[in-house]
Design a protein around this motif. Structure first.
Motif, mmCIF file in Angstrom:
data_model
loop_
_atom_site.group_PDB
_atom_site.id
_atom_site.type_symbol
_atom_site.label_atom_id
_atom_site.label_comp_id
_atom_site.label_asym_id
_atom_site.label_seq_id
_atom_site.Cartn_x
_atom_site.Cartn_y
_atom_site.Cartn_z
ATOM 1 N N TYR A 187 33.777 -124.536 42.282
ATOM 2 C CA TYR A 187 33.225 -123.477 41.436
ATOM 3 C C TYR A 187 33.170 -122.148 42.172
ATOM 4 O O TYR A 187 32.751 -122.068 43.314
ATOM 5 N N GLY A 226 34.658 -123.078 36.928
ATOM 6 C CA GLY A 226 35.365 -124.220 37.481
ATOM 7 C C GLY A 226 36.581 -124.527 36.639
ATOM 8 O O GLY A 226 36.799 -123.910 35.591
ATOM 9 N N THR A 249 32.616 -124.053 32.776
ATOM 10 C CA THR A 249 32.154 -122.713 33.145
ATOM 11 C C THR A 249 30.774 -122.503 32.543
ATOM 12 O O THR A 249 30.548 -122.816 31.378
#
Length: 166
Positions: free
Chosen positions: A89, A131, A135
């Motif tokens: 992330y 990610g 998200t």
């Protein structure tokens, strides 16, 4: 049919800065209008006189288009910054802001003042985790009070909007 050609001149400066993990885009502008066309609210009596041949009463606001010189200036800016990477992330912060001030100049019997329907200063800040599969985002937007208004408008209070998405 009696309106003259509306013309404008504008000056704008922009800045674009982009790098690994950050970006900034900003602009500031100033526009000069001649023969700017805009709506102007007129007194109810003027509406009644215009509607008299049809015999109808007019209960709604009545507007008339007018022309005068005008000036607009303002700015827009947005920035994004990658704060960290956690696993897959990317954690990003972003900011947005914009503002415009628009004024009709007095001329030919037209009283100058603010151009109708101009939004107030707006600022927004957000945090986002991006990610590949997911998200998440939270953001706060604040819109400031607008009390610089045209004759037929009413002031609006400021407000804050909080959003979250996944």
């Amino acid at each position: 049919p009696d309106f003259r050609l509306e013309k404008s001149w504008g000056l704008e400066g922009t800045v674009h800065v982009h790098g690994d993990g950050f970006s900034f885009d900003g602009s500031a502008y100033y526009n000069w209008f001649s023969n700017y066309i805009f709506e102007n609210q007129v007194a109810p009596g003027a509406c009644q006189a215009a509607a008299a041949p049809s015999g109808r009463d007019v209960d709604l606001p009545c507007f008339q288009y007018a022309q005068a010189d005008a000036r607009y200036f303002g700015f827009e800016a947005d920035a994004s910054l990658r704060l960290a990477t956690v696993g897959n992330y990317r954690i990003n912060a972003d900011f947005v802001g914009d503002y415009v001030r628009a004024t009709v100049k007095s001329s030919n019997g037209i009283v100058g003042g603010p151009v109708p329907r101009i939004p107030p200063l707006r600022l927004l800040g957000g945090l986002e985790a991006q990610g590949d599969l997911l998200t998440g985002r939270v953001e706060v937007e604040h819109v400031f009070e607008q009390d610089r208004i045209a004759a037929f408008e009413t002031p609006t209070s400021d407000y804050t909007l909080v959003n979250a998405s996944l």
